[in-house]
Design a protein around this motif. Structure first.
Motif, PDB file in Angstrom:
ATOM      1  N   LYS A  79       6.590 -43.102 -49.589  1.00 53.97           N
ATOM      2  CA  LYS A  79       7.919 -43.180 -48.981  1.00 53.97           C
ATOM      3  C   LYS A  79       7.799 -43.306 -47.473  1.00 53.97           C
ATOM      4  O   LYS A  79       6.842 -42.832 -46.869  1.00 53.97           O
ATOM      5  N   CYS A  81       8.928 -41.967 -44.152  1.00 53.79           N
ATOM      6  CA  CYS A  81       9.469 -40.695 -43.667  1.00 53.79           C
ATOM      7  C   CYS A  81       9.661 -40.801 -42.165  1.00 53.79           C
ATOM      8  O   CYS A  81       8.831 -41.369 -41.463  1.00 53.79           O
ATOM      9  N   SER A  94      17.734 -36.300 -37.408  1.00 52.08           N
ATOM     10  CA  SER A  94      17.439 -35.735 -38.720  1.00 52.08           C
ATOM     11  C   SER A  94      16.024 -36.112 -39.140  1.00 52.08           C
ATOM     12  O   SER A  94      15.366 -36.904 -38.477  1.00 52.08           O
ATOM     13  N   GLY A  96      13.726 -37.020 -42.864  1.00 56.86           N
ATOM     14  CA  GLY A  96      13.830 -37.310 -44.281  1.00 56.86           C
ATOM     15  C   GLY A  96      12.903 -38.428 -44.685  1.00 56.86           C
ATOM     16  O   GLY A  96      12.310 -39.105 -43.850  1.00 56.86           O
ATOM     17  N   CYS A  97      12.765 -38.574 -45.983  1.00 53.47           N
ATOM     18  CA  CYS A  97      11.933 -39.626 -46.552  1.00 53.47           C
ATOM     19  C   CYS A  97      12.798 -40.527 -47.422  1.00 53.47           C
ATOM     20  O   CYS A  97      13.717 -40.056 -48.093  1.00 53.47           O
ATOM     21  N   LEU A  98      12.502 -41.807 -47.412  1.00 50.04           N
ATOM     22  CA  LEU A  98      13.293 -42.799 -48.130  1.00 50.04           C
ATOM     23  C   LEU A  98      12.380 -43.683 -48.977  1.00 50.04           C
ATOM     24  O   LEU A  98      11.279 -44.047 -48.547  1.00 50.04           O
ATOM     25  N   THR A 110      16.286 -46.358 -49.607  1.00 49.30           N
ATOM     26  CA  THR A 110      17.152 -45.586 -50.488  1.00 49.30           C
ATOM     27  C   THR A 110      16.845 -44.104 -50.327  1.00 49.30           C
ATOM     28  O   THR A 110      15.700 -43.682 -50.476  1.00 49.30           O
ATOM     29  N   SER A 111      17.890 -43.332 -50.050  1.00 47.30           N
ATOM     30  CA  SER A 111      17.733 -41.885 -49.876  1.00 47.30           C
ATOM     31  C   SER A 111      17.763 -41.197 -51.237  1.00 47.30           C
ATOM     32  O   SER A 111      18.082 -41.811 -52.263  1.00 47.30           O
ATOM     33  N   ASP A 112      17.450 -39.902 -51.248  1.00 44.73           N
ATOM     34  CA  ASP A 112      17.441 -39.125 -52.493  1.00 44.73           C
ATOM     35  C   ASP A 112      18.798 -39.099 -53.180  1.00 44.73           C
ATOM     36  O   ASP A 112      18.870 -38.987 -54.397  1.00 44.73           O
ATOM     37  N   ASP A 113      19.881 -39.227 -52.396  1.00 49.61           N
ATOM     38  CA  ASP A 113      21.218 -39.206 -53.008  1.00 49.61           C
ATOM     39  C   ASP A 113      21.652 -40.573 -53.534  1.00 49.61           C
ATOM     40  O   ASP A 113      22.765 -40.747 -54.016  1.00 49.61           O
ATOM     41  N   THR A 115      21.953 -43.421 -51.764  1.00 49.68           N
ATOM     42  CA  THR A 115      22.509 -44.298 -50.741  1.00 49.68           C
ATOM     43  C   THR A 115      21.443 -45.296 -50.295  1.00 49.68           C
ATOM     44  O   THR A 115      20.320 -44.912 -49.986  1.00 49.68           O
ATOM     45  N   SER A 116      21.810 -46.593 -50.298  1.00 55.68           N
ATOM     46  CA  SER A 116      20.861 -47.652 -49.909  1.00 55.68           C
ATOM     47  C   SER A 116      21.388 -48.431 -48.726  1.00 55.68           C
ATOM     48  O   SER A 116      22.591 -48.644 -48.601  1.00 55.68           O
TER      49      SER A 116
END
Length: 122
Positions: A79, A81, A94, A96-98, A110-113, A115-116
């Motif tokens: 991913k 990050c 922020s 995060g990893c995508l 694309t995020s964990d939720d 969202t792309s």
């Protein structure tokens, strides 16, 4: 031989040196990763012209006339990050990893939720 405790200045100096070298060390470790190789030195360019460059040393820079971005990036478990810091605007800072999908010059993050967002990779 008697050991003397380190002075606070020596401790702070050692920490600062370690932090300053961290992005380069991350890039060295990840440089063999195919995703790192595909992204390093390139920019994510959005439809509005906003561009974020992924530097070879693991730092992020870029933006547009309205805002600037900064921080670090790496590849972890396949991913992309990132940690956005100054000069990134406060509400957007922020970490995060995508997930990353590359199709030609298009990259979809694309995020964990779920969202792309799709960018042009330049």
């Amino acid at each position: 031989m008697t050991k003397r405790p380190l002075s606070p200045l020596a401790v702070v100096t050692a920490i600062c040196v370690s932090i300053a070298q961290a992005p380069a060390a991350m890039a060295d470790n990840a440089s063999q990763d195919p995703l790192f190789q595909a992204l390093a030195g390139k920019s994510f360019v959005g439809k509005t012209g906003l561009a974020i460059k992924l530097e070879q040393d693991g730092t992020i820079s870029g933006g547009n006339d309205a805002m600037q971005f900064g921080g670090t990036w790496s590849v972890d478990d396949g991913k992309y990050c990132r940690t956005l810091t100054e000069p990134t605007p406060e509400p957007m800072r922020s970490s995060g990893c995508l997930e990353v999908q590359i199709n030609g010059d298009q990259v979809t993050l694309t995020s964990d939720d779920g969202t792309s967002r799709t960018y042009t990779l330049q």
